[in-house]
Design a protein around this motif. Structure first.
Motif, PDB file in Angstrom:
ATOM      1  N   CYS A  98      -8.962  -4.407  -2.337  1.00 48.28           N
ATOM      2  CA  CYS A  98      -7.993  -3.807  -1.411  1.00 48.28           C
ATOM      3  C   CYS A  98      -8.726  -2.827  -0.437  1.00 48.28           C
ATOM      4  O   CYS A  98      -8.420  -1.560  -0.325  1.00 48.28           O
ATOM      5  N   ASP A 110       0.885  -3.650  -3.105  1.00 41.50           N
ATOM      6  CA  ASP A 110      -0.050  -2.458  -2.793  1.00 41.50           C
ATOM      7  C   ASP A 110       0.638  -1.736  -1.650  1.00 41.50           C
ATOM      8  O   ASP A 110       0.568  -2.131  -0.464  1.00 41.50           O
ATOM      9  N   THR A 111       1.160  -0.572  -1.865  1.00 46.62           N
ATOM     10  CA  THR A 111       1.569   0.204  -0.603  1.00 46.62           C
ATOM     11  C   THR A 111       0.657   1.247  -0.202  1.00 46.62           C
ATOM     12  O   THR A 111       0.859   1.945   0.958  1.00 46.62           O
ATOM     13  N   THR A 112      -0.410   1.522  -0.865  1.00 46.25           N
ATOM     14  CA  THR A 112      -1.471   2.270  -0.135  1.00 46.25           C
ATOM     15  C   THR A 112      -2.316   1.738   0.825  1.00 46.25           C
ATOM     16  O   THR A 112      -2.618   2.304   1.686  1.00 46.25           O
ATOM     17  N   LEU A 116      -5.357   3.926   8.939  1.00 49.50           N
ATOM     18  CA  LEU A 116      -4.429   4.471   8.117  1.00 49.50           C
ATOM     19  C   LEU A 116      -3.455   5.191   8.761  1.00 49.50           C
ATOM     20  O   LEU A 116      -2.406   5.690   8.430  1.00 49.50           O
ATOM     21  N   SER A 153     -10.876  -0.100  -2.486  1.00 51.61           N
ATOM     22  CA  SER A 153     -10.098   0.770  -1.630  1.00 51.61           C
ATOM     23  C   SER A 153     -10.955   1.575  -0.535  1.00 51.61           C
ATOM     24  O   SER A 153     -11.498   0.652   0.309  1.00 51.61           O
ATOM     25  N   ASN A 177      -0.122   0.841 -10.890  1.00 52.41           N
ATOM     26  CA  ASN A 177       0.271   0.876  -9.459  1.00 52.41           C
ATOM     27  C   ASN A 177      -0.281  -0.226  -8.753  1.00 52.41           C
ATOM     28  O   ASN A 177      -1.501  -0.783  -9.122  1.00 52.41           O
ATOM     29  N   HIS A 236      -1.742  -0.707  -6.154  1.00 49.90           N
ATOM     30  CA  HIS A 236      -2.971  -0.392  -5.556  1.00 49.90           C
ATOM     31  C   HIS A 236      -4.064  -0.566  -6.466  1.00 49.90           C
ATOM     32  O   HIS A 236      -5.324  -0.699  -6.024  1.00 49.90           O
ATOM     33  N   SER A 263      -7.133  15.082  -2.351  1.00 45.32           N
ATOM     34  CA  SER A 263      -7.179  13.479  -2.703  1.00 45.32           C
ATOM     35  C   SER A 263      -8.497  13.340  -3.542  1.00 45.32           C
ATOM     36  O   SER A 263      -9.299  12.353  -3.223  1.00 45.32           O
TER      37      SER A 263
END
Length: 413
Positions: free
Chosen positions: A315, A349-351, A321, A291, A384, A386, A130
């Protein structure tokens, strides 16, 4: 453990020209070239090459987009295990859209580039870690047609030698390491800021821009190259709004969320040291992040309630999570935040889904503002969902006609 690869190795790209392009009895010159990069909203790309030809006196009429061909190869600085994935290594021909002389007389080869285009980026994303990493870039220039000097004589070139990566926005940030060993980049404004000093903006990066210490990778680069989060605050527009501001971008040794309470004092140490060494107004210290860094922005205001004049978590992660896991920032912590807070996110935002995170935080943080977008679109390109930090980097969020940078600049602790 993977063997570290030195990503800063300077790569030489050789060129053998047809004999007709060389002057008889002369070996020809070696010409160095620079990779010119720009951070787009979706990340950094190489947008042109600058050839060190000023000394050769090139006739600009002998240049066309077809005079040179450019090939680019980008590989990971970290060995990729079998079955692992990395986005985006590449081995492609780059399209030359223009060949021109700059003011110095150096040849500039403009390259096709665009949001989402594969084959020009400087970063790769390793799925298993990641992590974004700065790719090792190997560019090869091939000369397809002769060059002439202004007096009509041919220009023999024996080889093109690749130099470094140049990005004026990124290069404006100096490199530093704190006393605790945390790396960070710092933008220093012009002037001294008068009697009260300058503001300080702290930018906390997302999860993909941390280090990968098991691989010996801690670059102090991706925090600026992955998006315009920190760079936005160093633009001429932002500097005008903030009357000149320092911008600092610390880099986590892993993920901020891995140990927010542990990272908080390390970030505070950097802030304290900057205030000690630079003319910074203690009343005007701001924190923002995206994030993973949005989480860390909130964590900093819960840990140091009297440090920041304003906070802009984008975000940011609040809920676990993992299904059923503990909340990363509790409801009591959110309700106790006294720092003026403006939250930003996008519905798609799906993250980091907005409902249990940004919207939930907005409901609990007293007096907080929120900008909730339907999707992330900039200059006609849809990103995206996110990537809502793009909006902050462009000063787009607004409430009742006041944009977020102006709102931040007016806050005082």
């Amino acid at each position: 453990m993977a063997t570290p690869v030195n990503r800063r190795t300077v790569l030489a790209a050789g060129l053998s020209l047809p004999l007709a392009a060389r002057a008889p009895g002369r070996p020809g010159a070696k010409v160095g070239f620079t990779l010119d990069a720009r951070v787009l909203d979706g990340g950094e790309q190489v947008v042109s090459l600058t050839l060190d030809t000023a000394r050769l006196g090139i006739d600009p009429s002998s240049l066309t987009p077809g005079t040179f061909a450019v090939h680019a190869r980008a590989t990971s600085p970290i060995p990729i295990a079998p079955g692992d994935l990395i986005f985006s290594e590449y081995d492609v021909d780059r399209t030359v859209t223009a060949a021109r002389l700059d003011r110095r007389g150096d040849i500039v080869l403009d390259l096709a580039h665009a949001e989402g285009q594969v084959g020009g980026g400087t970063l790769g994303y390793i799925v298993s870690r990641s992590r974004n990493v700065r790719l090792d870039l190997d560019y090869t220039i091939t000369q397809n047609a002769p060059l002439l000097r202004r007096d009509g004589r041919p220009v023999p070139i024996a080889a093109f030698v690749q130099g470094g990566l140049a990005n004026p926005e990124v290069d404006a940030f100096s490199h530093h390491v704190s006393g605790s060993g945390m790396k960070y980049r710092l933008f220093t404004p012009h002037g001294h800021g008068g009697r009260g000093g300058r503001p300080l903006i702290v930018w906390l990066h997302g999860g993909g821009e941390g280090a990968s210490l098991p691989d010996g990778y801690y670059d102090n680069e991706t925090t600026l190259r992955a998006n315009r989060g920190a760079l936005g605050f160093a633009t001429r527009e932002a500097q005008r709004i903030f009357s000149g501001a320092y911008v600092v971008a610390p880099q986590s040794t892993s993920f901020w969320m891995a140990d927010g309470p542990g990272f908080a004092p390390l970030i505070e140490e950097i802030i304290t040291d900057l205030v000690r060494r630079h003319p910074i107004d203690r009343r005007r210290i701001y924190v923002a992040g995206c994030s993973n860094g949005g989480y860390m922005s909130l964590k900093m205001t819960t840990t140091y309630p009297r440090l920041f004049a304003a906070s802009v978590p984008v975000c940011g992660v609040v809920a676990s999570l993992q299904p059923g896991g503990p909340r990363l920032i509790t409801d009591a912590e959110l309700a106790g935040i006294t720092t003026p807070t403006w939250l930003v996110t996008s519905r798609d935002d799906t993250t980091v889904p907005p409902e249990p995170n940004t919207i939930h935080a907005h409901d609990l943080i007293p007096g907080s503002l929120m900008t909730l977008y339907d999707q992330v679109v900039w200059n006609g390109y849809r990103f995206n969902g996110h990537f809502s930090w793009i909006y902050l980097g462009r000063n787009d969020p607004s409430v009742d006609g006041t944009h977020v940078w102006q709102w931040m600049a007016r806050r005082r602790r």
